[in-house]
Scaffold this active site. Structure first.
Site, PDB file in Angstrom:
ATOM      1  N   HIS A   1       0.879  -1.172   0.000  1.00 51.80           N
ATOM      2  CA  HIS A   1       0.000   0.000   0.000  1.00 51.80           C
ATOM      3  C   HIS A   1       0.916   1.221   0.000  1.00 51.80           C
ATOM      4  O   HIS A   1       2.010   1.178   0.585  1.00 51.80           O
ATOM      5  CB  HIS A   1      -0.837   0.107   1.272  1.00 51.80           C
TER       6      HIS A   1
ATOM      7  N   ASP B   1       2.352   1.916   3.304  1.00 58.44           N
ATOM      8  CA  ASP B   1       3.347   0.980   3.846  1.00 58.44           C
ATOM      9  C   ASP B   1       4.736   1.462   3.483  1.00 58.44           C
ATOM     10  O   ASP B   1       5.672   1.396   4.273  1.00 58.44           O
ATOM     11  CB  ASP B   1       3.220  -0.431   3.232  1.00 58.44           C
TER      12      ASP B   1
HETATM   13  C1  XLS Z   1      -7.499  -6.900   4.016  1.00 54.58           C
HETATM   14  C2  XLS Z   1      -7.029  -7.055   2.643  1.00 54.58           C
HETATM   15  C3  XLS Z   1      -5.832  -6.205   2.279  1.00 54.58           C
HETATM   16  C4  XLS Z   1      -5.689  -6.127   0.802  1.00 54.58           C
HETATM   17  C5  XLS Z   1      -4.890  -4.973   0.323  1.00 54.58           C
HETATM   18  O1  XLS Z   1      -8.289  -7.668   4.533  1.00 54.58           O
HETATM   19  O2  XLS Z   1      -6.779  -8.407   2.417  1.00 54.58           O
HETATM   20  O3  XLS Z   1      -4.705  -6.702   2.906  1.00 54.58           O
HETATM   21  O4  XLS Z   1      -5.152  -7.290   0.279  1.00 54.58           O
HETATM   22  O5  XLS Z   1      -5.459  -3.769   0.648  1.00 54.58           O
END
Ligand code: XLS
Ligand code: NI
Ligand code: NI
Length: 437
Positions: free
Chosen positions: A102, A105
Site C-alpha cells: 500500500h 506501507d
Molecule cells: C485486508 C485485505 C488487504 C488487501 C490490500 O483484509 O486483504 O490486505 O489485500 O489492501
C-alpha cells in the site's frame, strides 16, 4: 550496509521432502519444471509489505510484540528507508521474486497531502533502486483508503464529496507509483467501502459513487499509459459490516451493471472467501469461469475464530483445489500468489517470518504438484465428464440446443421409464484427492 537478518543464509536452499532443516524448502523448488513451466513461474509468489514489515503484533487486548530492527529510527522517513531495505533483503533471502504494498506501507503519511505525496515519491525512488539491484519486481501496488480517520465513513462511498476527492487524489498517486515501479497489477481492496446502518445511508447513491471512482481510475490509467491489470479484491465484512464488494459474484454483477466489466479482474483472497461463507475454491471458480481470476491473496482463516486472521496456509488439500482452478485456466497471467498473511502475535522473532513463508510456499508447492498430476491423470475430469454425459447427445443435447420445451419434455417423461439415480461418489473423490498429496 547493515543487514536486518544476519543469521539467515544468503538464499534459502531447497533440500527436498526428507529434510528436517526448518530454513530449507521441502517442496518448493523454483527451477523444477511442472508441466510447461517452472514452479517459480507457476506461483509468482509475493511478500506482502504490510504484514511482513509493518505489522506490529498489536491486537485489541495487547501491545505490539513484533519489535523489528528496521523500526528503530530517528524519523518516520528514516524508518521507511530501513524498512524498504529490510524488505528487499528478506525477499532476496527467501528467494521470492515479487512484493506488494500500500502507498502508506512504503512511505509515511505527511502533515499535508502534498507532503504525503513527496514522501511516497522519495520512497519509490529507493524501491526502484533496490528493484534494479536485486531483480525483485512489484506484483501490485494499492492505496490505503481505510487507516486514516478521514476514511472513517469510507473513501469512494463517503457521504462527503471532499473525502471522495481525497481518495481519488491518493489513488492517482498510488497508480503513478505502481507504474513508476513497473508494477504489473494494481489492486483495489474496498477497505471500508460499505456501510454500518441504513439509517444514515443511501445505498444506491453510494454504489454509483463507487462506480464513478472506478471509471475515473480506468481513465487515469489510460491517460498515463499504465498497462498493468486492475484487480478488485472482494471482502464481505470486517471492518465494515456490509461491504459492497462482498464476494466474486457480487463484484462481477457490479462490474456488469456499471459498464466496468472489461477493465477489471479479481484478486481472490482465501480468508475473504471463507468469511463470505464460501470455500476458497468456490470463489476462485466463480472468478475463473467468468474469465476474471487475475491474482490470489494466499492466506487462510482460523475456522474456530471466524475473522480475517490472515494466517499462512498449511493445508495442501486446500492449495491443491486452488491450484486446480489456476492450472485449468492456464495460469495466473500477470497475477501471482501474494502472501497476505502474518505470523501469530506470539511468533515475534524475525526468523518466524521466514518459517511462515517457507511453510506457506511449501504448502502451495505441494498443492501445485498434486493438481498437476490430478489433471495429467484425468481422474476428476473424467469423472465429471461422465457425470454430465447425458447432455452430450440425445435428449440432453436437444435441451441445451434449445430444441425442447416444457411440453415436449413432458411427452419424453411420459414415454420413458423412471430415471436411474447415480451416486455422486463424494467420499471416493475425496479419497482420490488425498491420495495425490
Ligand atoms: C485486508 C485485505 C488487504 C488487501 C490490500 O483484509 O486483504 O490486505 O489485500 O489492501
Ligand atoms: Ni488481501
Ligand atoms: Ni484480508
Amino acid at each position: 550496509m547493515k543487514t536486518f537478518f544476519p543469521n539467515i543464509p544468503e538464499k534459502l536452499p531447497f533440500e527436498g521432502p526428507g529434510s528436517k532443516n526448518p530454513l530449507a524448502y521441502k517442496y518448493y523448488n523454483p527451477t523444477q519444471m511442472v508441466g510447461e513451466k517452472t514452479m517459480a513461474e507457476h506461483m509468482r509468489f509475493a511478500v506482502a509489505y504490510w504484514h511482513t514489515f509493518r505489522a506490529s503484533g498489536q491486537d485489541p487486548f495487547g501491545a505490539p510484540t513484533f519489535v523489528r530492527p528496521w523500526v528503530k529510527a530517528d524519523s518516520p522517513m528514516e524508518q521507511a528507508e530501513y524498512t524498504v531495505r529490510a524488505a528487499f533483503e528478506f525477499a532476496q533471502k527467501l528467494g521470492v521474486s515479487f512484493y506488494c504494498f500500500h502507498d502508506r506501507d512504503l512511505a509515511p503519511e505527511g502533515e499535508t497531502f502534498a507532503e504525503s505525496c513527496a514522501n511516497l515519491e522519495k520512497m519509490v525512488e529507493k524501491a526502484k533502486q533496490l528493484q534494479q539491484d536485486t531483480g525483485i519486481k512489484l506484483l501490485w501496488g494499492t492505496a490505503n483508503l481505510f487507516g486514516h480517520p478521514r476514511y472513517a465513513h469510507v473513501a469512494a462511498t463517503n457521504p462527503d464529496a471532499h473525502i471522495f476527492a481525497h481518495a481519488a487524489a491518493q489513488v492517482k498517486h498510488a497508480i503513478a507509483a505502481t507504474k513508476e515501479l513497473g508494477g504489473v497489477n494494481y489492486v483495489f481492496w474496498g477497505g471500508r467501502e460499505g456501510y454500518e446502518t441504513l439509517l444514515n445511508t443511501d445505498m444506491k447513491r453510494e454504489q454509483e459513487q463507487m462506480a464513478r471512482f472506478f471509471h475515473m481510475a480506468v481513465d487515469y490509467a489510460k491517460q498515463i499509459g499504465f498497462d498493468g491489470q486492475f484487480l478488485i479484491e472482494p471482502k464481505p465484512k470486517e471492518p465494515t459490516k456490509h461491504q459492497y464488494d462482498f464476494d466474486a459474484a457480487t463484484i462481477l454483477e457490479f462490474l456488469r451493471a456499471y459498464d466496468l466489466f472489461d477493465h477489471f479482474k479479481l484478486n481472490i483472497e482465501a480468508n475473504h472467501a471463507t468469511l463470505a461463507g464460501h470455500s476458497f475454491e468456490h470463489d476462485l471458480t466463480v472468478a475463473s469461469i467468468n474469465g476474471k481470476l487475475g491474482s490470489i491473496d494466499a492466506n487462510v482463516g482460523d475456522p474456530l475464530l471466524g475473522w480475517d486472521t490472515d494466517q499462512f496456509p498449511t493445508d495442501p488439500a486446500m492449495c491443491a483445489l486452488a491450484m486446480l482452478v489456476v492450472l485449468k485456466q492456464g495460469g495466473l497471467g500477470k497475477g501471482g500468489l501474494n502472501f497476505d498473511a502474518k505470523p501469530r502475535r506470539g511468533s515475534f522473532d524475525e526468523i518466524d517470518l521466514f518459517y511462515a513463508h517457507i511453510s506457506g510456499m511449501d504448502t502451495f508447492a505441494r498443492g501445485l504438484l498434486a493438481a498437476h498430476q490430478i489433471i495429467e491423470d484425468g481422474v476428476l475430469d473424467n469423472f465429471i465428464k461422465e457425470r454430465y454425459a447425458s447432455y452430450t447427445d440425445g435428449i440432453g443435447k436437444q435441451i441445451m440446443g434449445g430444441q425442447e420445451t416444457f411440453e415436449s419434455l413432458e411427452q419424453y417423461v411420459l414415454q420413458e421409464d423412471d430415471p436411474a439415480f447415480k451416486s455422486g461418489r463424494q467420499e471416493m473423490l475425496e479419497s482420490i484427492l488425498h491420495s495425490y498429496l
